[in-house]
Design a protein around this motif. Structure first.
Motif, PDB file in Angstrom:
ATOM      1  N   ARG A 112     -89.702 -34.227 -12.877  1.00 53.50           N
ATOM      2  CA  ARG A 112     -89.612 -32.806 -13.099  1.00 53.50           C
ATOM      3  C   ARG A 112     -88.434 -32.020 -12.221  1.00 53.50           C
ATOM      4  N   VAL A 113     -87.891 -32.708 -11.176  1.00 51.91           N
ATOM      5  CA  VAL A 113     -86.868 -32.040 -10.536  1.00 51.91           C
ATOM      6  C   VAL A 113     -85.426 -31.909 -11.578  1.00 51.91           C
ATOM      7  N   ARG A 114     -85.246 -32.923 -12.401  1.00 51.20           N
ATOM      8  CA  ARG A 114     -84.365 -32.554 -13.516  1.00 51.20           C
ATOM      9  C   ARG A 114     -84.613 -31.347 -14.311  1.00 51.20           C
ATOM     10  N   TYR A 134     -84.472 -30.703  -3.418  1.00 49.82           N
ATOM     11  CA  TYR A 134     -84.080 -30.122  -4.270  1.00 49.82           C
ATOM     12  C   TYR A 134     -82.467 -29.782  -4.143  1.00 49.82           C
ATOM     13  N   ARG A 135     -81.981 -29.797  -2.881  1.00 49.48           N
ATOM     14  CA  ARG A 135     -80.560 -29.800  -2.882  1.00 49.48           C
ATOM     15  C   ARG A 135     -79.962 -30.940  -3.258  1.00 49.48           C
ATOM     16  N   ASP A 136     -80.413 -32.189  -2.791  1.00 49.88           N
ATOM     17  CA  ASP A 136     -79.724 -33.466  -3.438  1.00 49.88           C
ATOM     18  C   ASP A 136     -79.741 -33.591  -4.905  1.00 49.88           C
ATOM     19  N   ALA A 137     -80.733 -32.846  -5.538  1.00 53.08           N
ATOM     20  CA  ALA A 137     -80.841 -32.968  -7.013  1.00 53.08           C
ATOM     21  C   ALA A 137     -79.898 -32.020  -7.699  1.00 53.08           C
ATOM     22  N   GLY A 138     -79.172 -31.034  -6.805  1.00 51.43           N
ATOM     23  CA  GLY A 138     -78.189 -29.961  -7.520  1.00 51.43           C
ATOM     24  C   GLY A 138     -79.085 -28.826  -7.754  1.00 51.43           C
ATOM     25  N   VAL A 139     -80.109 -28.591  -7.237  1.00 58.52           N
ATOM     26  CA  VAL A 139     -80.934 -27.173  -7.581  1.00 58.52           C
ATOM     27  C   VAL A 139     -80.512 -26.269  -6.722  1.00 58.52           C
ATOM     28  N   PRO A 140     -80.111 -25.136  -6.827  1.00 62.08           N
ATOM     29  CA  PRO A 140     -79.918 -24.020  -5.671  1.00 62.08           C
ATOM     30  C   PRO A 140     -81.255 -23.665  -5.223  1.00 62.08           C
ATOM     31  N   VAL A 141     -81.274 -23.902  -3.876  1.00 60.86           N
ATOM     32  CA  VAL A 141     -82.572 -23.841  -2.919  1.00 60.86           C
ATOM     33  C   VAL A 141     -82.578 -23.055  -1.984  1.00 60.86           C
TER      34      VAL A 141
END
Length: 370
Positions: A112-114, A134-141
């Protein structure tokens, strides 16, 4: 509750108008409801199957209304089973999406993180360990702390509480938080009552144990009464005073979920319990990625409160763990110290205000006349 507080805080900053899906608290906060959250509320995996058509209809209704009204921003709060589908539909309509209290990708369904990265412009999280994921996945958080840090506090002392509710302050008090949904009650309450009966028989060193059900305001108590009739055990139901019950209790039996966070914030030694339908449990065994289930233990990063989940959730096991806490002030104090660490990780308050600042900054200025 969180969404209502967030809407109020954003309106104070921006004058924005709100519509969406929610319940009485959101309506009281001035949110125009076009869907009731009870339409999509369900616990479990197999249990959700019959709800799928309803969920899809609600997703479409929300997206269509957002498009019709030319919404400047959508803020999705928790409930990823419903809201990620809404986010997909909103993205196709070019409506920016913010997310508050994100999917628990650290526990299960990590893919789901993608989805979040693809659909969500910014996510605001309430647990400290989520931010790096989330940061490691590239999501602004942004991590803002837990909203409960502002509202969880007792309004009276144990002496005042026991006097008001005709309890004995000198005798042990065990708080019961079995959940509020009917299926949770069905899965939990009978086992908890059997455990209470065993505790009442075995732990009388400090006087007869008093059992207090911390009931949410307005909850239907009839399902609880149905379980109690045959046991002959005295359970005191106290509505709308969850934090006072927890503050006054020697220890608590708590259904896994947000209630364990509330108990942690109140420093209440607890045993965490939970049970789902057998088929749901069988599926989850292959999906859940965490070694612990209770939020209090996940936040701590270790097991600070005993967890009795599924087959381990038996009257004998509950009675054993509660008895250990009742019989030892040292054990209760050890857990309270650990809960103090948990409380510190949840922030010192102001989570809703920080979230409101972030989401207000995402609103595009509206030109005069629009």
């Amino acid at each position: 509750m969180y969404a209502a507080r967030l809407a109020k805080a954003i309106r104070e900053r921006t004058g924005a108008q709100f519509f969406g899906m929610g319940g009485p608290r959101m309506a009281e906060a001035g949110v125009e409801l076009i869907a009731d959250y009870h339409e999509v509320a369900v616990v479990g995996i197999t249990e959700v199957l019959h709800k799928i058509p309803t969920v899809v209809r609600v997703q479409k209704r929300l997206a269509q209304e957002a498009s019709r009204r030319k919404a400047s921003l959508a803020i999705l709060v928790d409930s990823p089973g419903t809201h990620l589908g809404v986010a997909r539909r909103l993205r196709n309509r070019h409506i920016p999406v913010g997310y508050f209290i994100g999917p628990q990708v650290w526990a299960w369904r990590p893919g789901r993180v993608r989805v979040v990265k693809r659909l969500v412009k910014r996510i605001v999280v309430i647990f400290p360990f989520e931010e790096q994921i989330y940061r490691d996945a590239g999501v602004p958080v942004n991590f803002v702390g837990h909203p409960l840090a502002d509202v969880v506090h007792a309004s009276m002392t144990r002496a005042e509480f026991t006097a008001r509710h005709k309890l004995d302050a000198a005798r042990p008090i065990v708080a019961l938080l079995p959940g509020s949904r009917r299926k949770e009650i069905a899965q939990h309450y009978g086992t908890i009552l059997d455990a209470c009966a065993q505790i009442a028989r075995e732990h009388t060193a400090r006087g007869a144990v008093q059992f207090v059900h911390a009931a949410a305001s307005g909850i239907d108590l009839q399902p609880f009464a149905e379980y109690e009739r045959s046991l002959g055990i005295d359970i005191r139901h106290i509505e709308g005073a969850v934090y006072d019950v927890l503050a006054s209790a020697d220890c608590a039996i708590v259904a896994s979920g947000t209630a364990t966070v509330e108990a942690a914030l109140m420093g209440a030694p607890m045993v965490v319990v939970y049970r789902v339908a057998p088929l749901t449990a069988a599926i989850l065994r292959h999906m859940v990625r965490t070694r612990t289930f209770g939020m209090v233990n996940l936040i701590a990063g270790r097991r600070v409160a005993p967890e009795l989940i599924q087959d381990d959730f038996t009257p004998a096991n509950v009675a054993l763990e509660i008895g250990r806490l009742l019989d030892s002030e040292a054990e209760r104090e050890k857990m309270r110290r650990a809960l103090t660490e948990v409380r510190a990780k949840l922030g010192s308050g102001g989570a809703i205000e920080r979230a409101a600042d972030i989401f207000s900054g995402m609103l595009e200025p509206v030109s005069p006349g629009n």
